[in-house]
Design a protein around this motif. Structure first.
Motif, short mmCIF file in Angstrom:
data_model
loop_
_atom_site.label_atom_id
_atom_site.label_comp_id
_atom_site.label_asym_id
_atom_site.label_seq_id
_atom_site.Cartn_x
_atom_site.Cartn_y
_atom_site.Cartn_z
N ILE A 133 0.86 -1.17 0.00
CA ILE A 133 0.00 0.00 0.00
C ILE A 133 0.90 1.23 0.00
O ILE A 133 1.81 1.33 0.83
N ALA A 134 0.65 2.15 -0.94
CA ALA A 134 1.40 3.40 -0.99
C ALA A 134 0.55 4.48 -0.33
O ALA A 134 -0.59 4.72 -0.72
N GLN A 135 1.14 5.12 0.68
CA GLN A 135 0.45 6.14 1.47
C GLN A 135 1.26 7.43 1.40
O GLN A 135 2.49 7.41 1.54
N ASP A 136 0.58 8.55 1.20
CA ASP A 136 1.25 9.84 1.21
C ASP A 136 1.85 10.07 2.60
O ASP A 136 1.12 10.04 3.60
N GLN A 193 7.55 7.57 -7.15
CA GLN A 193 7.27 7.62 -5.72
C GLN A 193 8.58 7.53 -4.95
O GLN A 193 9.30 6.54 -5.07
N GLN A 194 8.88 8.56 -4.19
CA GLN A 194 10.06 8.57 -3.34
C GLN A 194 9.65 7.95 -2.00
O GLN A 194 8.73 8.42 -1.35
N VAL A 195 10.35 6.89 -1.61
CA VAL A 195 9.98 6.13 -0.41
C VAL A 195 10.72 6.70 0.80
O VAL A 195 11.93 6.83 0.79
N GLY A 209 3.06 -10.04 8.71
CA GLY A 209 4.19 -10.12 7.80
C GLY A 209 3.80 -10.30 6.35
O GLY A 209 4.63 -10.66 5.52
N ASP A 210 2.50 -10.02 6.02
CA ASP A 210 2.06 -10.29 4.65
C ASP A 210 1.53 -9.07 3.90
O ASP A 210 0.93 -9.21 2.84
N VAL A 211 1.74 -7.87 4.43
CA VAL A 211 1.37 -6.63 3.74
C VAL A 211 2.43 -5.57 4.07
O VAL A 211 2.81 -5.42 5.23
N LEU A 212 2.86 -4.85 3.03
CA LEU A 212 3.79 -3.75 3.21
C LEU A 212 3.05 -2.42 3.10
O LEU A 212 2.11 -2.29 2.32
N LEU A 213 3.50 -1.44 3.86
CA LEU A 213 3.02 -0.07 3.77
C LEU A 213 4.22 0.80 3.41
O LEU A 213 5.20 0.83 4.14
N LEU A 214 4.13 1.47 2.26
CA LEU A 214 5.19 2.37 1.84
C LEU A 214 4.70 3.79 2.06
O LEU A 214 3.66 4.18 1.52
N ARG A 215 5.40 4.54 2.88
CA ARG A 215 5.06 5.95 3.07
C ARG A 215 5.94 6.72 2.10
O ARG A 215 7.16 6.64 2.16
N ILE A 216 5.28 7.44 1.20
CA ILE A 216 5.97 7.97 0.03
C ILE A 216 5.63 9.44 -0.22
O ILE A 216 4.68 9.97 0.33
#
Length: 149
Positions: free
Chosen positions: A30-33, A80-82, A91-98
């Motif tokens: 999931i990409a989150q601002d 998207q800059q991480v 352990g089965d979902v990633l959250l990227l704050r970008i």
């Protein structure tokens, strides 16, 4: 915000082993601002995409339709800059704050992929577009819809 700390070349990959990929070798991301907390999109990553994302500080996903790595913004320029990567409790979902360069995460030219809301006011539920198109996809990709929707 700072960029994630990069693992040293040849470093242990215990951090990758902690990820629970599905039977196709994928994990949802999931990409989150990072500034507003807005959920922008969801995509899939394989181990190679995760490694490249960590190494470069730019989001890389696995495109199931293209069956290859998809470097977010490779066509549109909307990279998207991480800043931070989180792993959920299972352990089965990633959250990227970008940071979403250009303010457009969706191939439809919108800020986010979650632009439709379920309207329950009528006789039947209906999906209704709630967010505006910020830029015509044809002007971004040179064709109306790069995903053929």
């Amino acid at each position: 915000m700072s960029t994630p700390t990069r693992p040293a070349p040849g470093a242990s990959e215990d951090w990758i082993a902690a990820l629970r990929f599905d039977d196709q070798g994928l994990i949802p991301a999931i990409a989150q601002d990072a500034r507003t907390g807005t959920v922008l999109m969801m995509a899939w990553m394989n181990a190679e995409a995760v490694r490249e994302t960590v190494r470069t500080g730019r989001a890389v996903y696995f495109s199931r339709s293209r069956a290859r790595l998809w470097r977010k913004g490779e066509e549109s320029g909307h990279v998207q800059q991480v800043h931070d990567i989180r792993l959920d409790c299972d352990g089965d979902v990633l959250l990227l704050r970008i940071t979403q360069v250009g303010g457009i995460a969706c191939h439809t030219g919108r800020e986010r992929c979650f632009y439709r809301g379920l309207d329950l006011s009528g006789a039947q539920p209906a999906w209704v577009d709630q967010d505006p198109v910020l830029k015509d996809p044809a002007s971004i990709y040179g064709r109306p819809d790069p995903h053929g929707h």
